[in-house]
Scaffold this motif. Structure first.
Motif, PDB file in Angstrom:
ATOM      1  N   GLN A 417       0.831  -1.209   0.000  1.00  0.00           N
ATOM      2  CA  GLN A 417       0.000   0.000   0.000  1.00  0.00           C
ATOM      3  C   GLN A 417       0.867   1.262   0.000  1.00  0.00           C
ATOM      4  O   GLN A 417       0.479   2.293  -0.558  1.00  0.00           O
ATOM      5  CB  GLN A 417      -0.935  -0.036   1.228  1.00  0.00           C
ATOM      6  N   GLU A 420       1.488   2.666  -3.291  1.00  0.00           N
ATOM      7  CA  GLU A 420       0.331   3.306  -3.939  1.00  0.00           C
ATOM      8  C   GLU A 420      -0.037   4.638  -3.310  1.00  0.00           C
ATOM      9  O   GLU A 420      -0.194   5.629  -3.986  1.00  0.00           O
ATOM     10  CB  GLU A 420      -0.889   2.382  -3.840  1.00  0.00           C
ATOM     11  N   ASP A 421      -0.148   4.663  -1.960  1.00  0.00           N
ATOM     12  CA  ASP A 421      -0.683   5.904  -1.360  1.00  0.00           C
ATOM     13  C   ASP A 421       0.329   6.659  -0.487  1.00  0.00           C
ATOM     14  O   ASP A 421      -0.033   7.561   0.245  1.00  0.00           O
ATOM     15  CB  ASP A 421      -1.959   5.598  -0.565  1.00  0.00           C
ATOM     16  N   ARG A 436      -1.740   3.921  10.181  1.00  0.00           N
ATOM     17  CA  ARG A 436      -1.061   4.356   8.947  1.00  0.00           C
ATOM     18  C   ARG A 436      -0.757   5.827   9.046  1.00  0.00           C
ATOM     19  O   ARG A 436      -1.517   6.614   9.603  1.00  0.00           O
ATOM     20  CB  ARG A 436      -1.927   4.054   7.725  1.00  0.00           C
TER      21      ARG A 436
END
Ligand code: GAP
Length: 453
Positions: A417, A420-421, A436
């Motif tokens: 992840q 991606e972000d 996160r």
């Protein structure tokens, strides 16, 4: 809890905090070396003391004086004549004992004859008491005679007293003011031991705070509070510390009064209470003696009252290794996780923790994850200027455990992840919670946590 000290000694060796010295030569009894994580912890303790005592105040100046100084200093201070333990020696097995320890029952019950004890090891006859000076001796230059005799300092304090006038003039301080120093001291202890609790070479963090004689009681209390709070603010549990006032018989030769901050060390007698730091009212003992012996005026001139006087001194004197041991003992926890496996965790205050944050790529064979993790690791090291660890070996669970055991407060995991972000997980050592966080926010998040004592 009985074998907690064995567990700490083993953890310290295995993970690089503290090693037995000269091990490849069979060691040197009661001598220890501080490894990669130990030196960080020690430096953090010293830095936090210095920040609290010198940097964050405006009435205390720092000093770094020499270890070997003019031997006349130790005559004036009373150490040549008075810094001694009474010793007895067994005439049969030649073991030496501190007389006080024998009488206090440190070696169990000793058989007595005509009111005098016999050797607790072999029952042999003991010699009369003899004073044994605790100062290490050395010689200056190639000639080893009395005229070249010098001592390794047994306390850093005297370096402060002999520089009192120079610092007063250079820093234009007004009383009350203090001089602080951190450095090595040496004592030829007769009974060193209990890991790093009592060694022959150790570091002290000492403050000599000069006050008006009429205000010495007030400042004596003030420094007791300040110093207790320093330990509490760095996470030592309230119930593990106490303040104990010395009885008249116990007072050192220079002290008008003295109180010890004691920590409940699990390996000592007497329910474990052992000295961590002494806070003494030394009166004008030192300045008066140095004035007499040196012939130099060491008095302070009060501009307001136009009076000269010898200030009194309040002295909080702490041992670096003893506080390190107390911080380790207090931080050590064993917990069962949800799989009923034991988790060893050092719940060190983040400011004390040797490694502040560890960075893990979820998989070591995924170059994208590894590159991003490496970049975050390198950036954090440089931007925060703290020790950061990078680990890509083994499961994430095992990597967390390795960091828990050395007290790393936060671990960052870079996963798919993240690519991606631009977020990573941040895991808290004590709660084991993960959340996160945006990569761009990590630095500020940690900076805030690390300056917030
Ligand atoms: N200037 C005053 C003074 O030196 P002290 O009570 O003899 O007072 C202060 O020493 C602190 O130094 C102690 O509270 C302890 O933390 C540390 N210390 C003294 N002797 C030590 C030793 N042999 N090993 C480790 N630490 C020691």
């Amino acid at each position: 809890m009985e074998n907690i000290i064995d567990k700490i000694v083993s953890l310290c060796k295995r993970r690089g905090f503290i090693f037995p010295d000269s091990e490849i030569y069979g060691g040197l009894a009661n001598t220890w070396d501080f490894g990669p994580l130990g030196v960080e912890l020690k430096n953090n303790i010293k830095k936090l003391w210095w920040q609290n005592i010198v940097i964050q105040r405006d009435d205390i100046a720092g000093l770094d004086s020499s270890i070997i100084i003019n031997p006349k200093v130790w005559e004036a201070s009373g150490h040549v004549s008075g810094f001694a333990d009474p010793l007895v020696e067994c005439k049969s097995c030649h073991t030496r004992f501190k007389f006080d320890d024998l009488m206090k029952g440190k070696y169990g019950e000793v058989s007595m004859k005509d009111g005098y004890p016999h050797c607790p090891l072999c029952g042999g006859e003991l010699t009369e008491e003899k004073k044994f000076n605790l100062m290490f001796k050395t010689f200056l230059g190639p000639v080893e005679d009395k005229g070249h005799l010098a001592y390794l300092r047994p306390e850093t304090a005297q370096g402060i007293f002999i520089n009192f006038k120079q610092i007063l003039n250079a820093s234009r301080q007004k009383i009350p003011f203090g001089i602080a120093q951190i450095g090595k001291s040496f004592r030829n202890e007769i009974t060193p031991g209990n890991f790093i609790f009592r060694t022959r070479e150790f570091e002290q963090m000492e403050l000599e705070y000069f006050v008006k004689p009429s205000e010495s009681k007030k400042w004596y209390r003030y420094w007791q509070e300040e110093r207790l709070n320093w330990y509490f603010n760095l996470g030592i549990k309230k119930e593990h510390l106490r303040l104990r006032e010395h009885s008249k018989e116990e007072l050192a030769h220079y002290a008008l009064s003295c109180a010890d901050i004691e920590y409940q060390f699990p390996f000592l007698n007497d329910e474990g209470w052992g000295e961590l730091e002494g806070i003494a009212n030394r009166g004008d003992y030192d300045l008066k003696n140095h004035q007499e012996h040196s012939g130099k005026d060491l008095s302070y001139f009060d501009e307001e009252t136009k009076e000269s006087y010898l200030p009194y001194v309040i002295e909080p004197s702490a041992g670096v290794e003893r506080s390190l041991l107390a911080f380790l003992l207090d931080a050590y926890h064993e917990e069962k996780d949800k799989n009923n496996e034991t988790r060893v965790v050092l719940k060190l205050h983040p400011q004390l923790a040797p490694i502040k944050v560890a960075v893990f790529p979820l998989l070591k064979n995924n170059p994208e994850l590894v590159n991003l993790a490496q970049k975050i690791y390198q950036d954090l090291k440089l931007s925060l200027n703290v020790l950061v660890d990078y680990d890509e070996v083994g499961s994430i669970g095992r990597r967390y455990r390795r960091q828990d055991e050395v007290g790393t407060p936060w671990c960052l995991t870079i996963d798919h992840q993240s690519l991606e972000d631009k977020t990573v997980t941040i895991r808290d050592r004590d709660t084991m919670q993960q959340e996160r966080i945006k990569i761009e926010e990590i630095e500020n998040f940690l900076r805030k946590k690390l300056t917030n004592v």
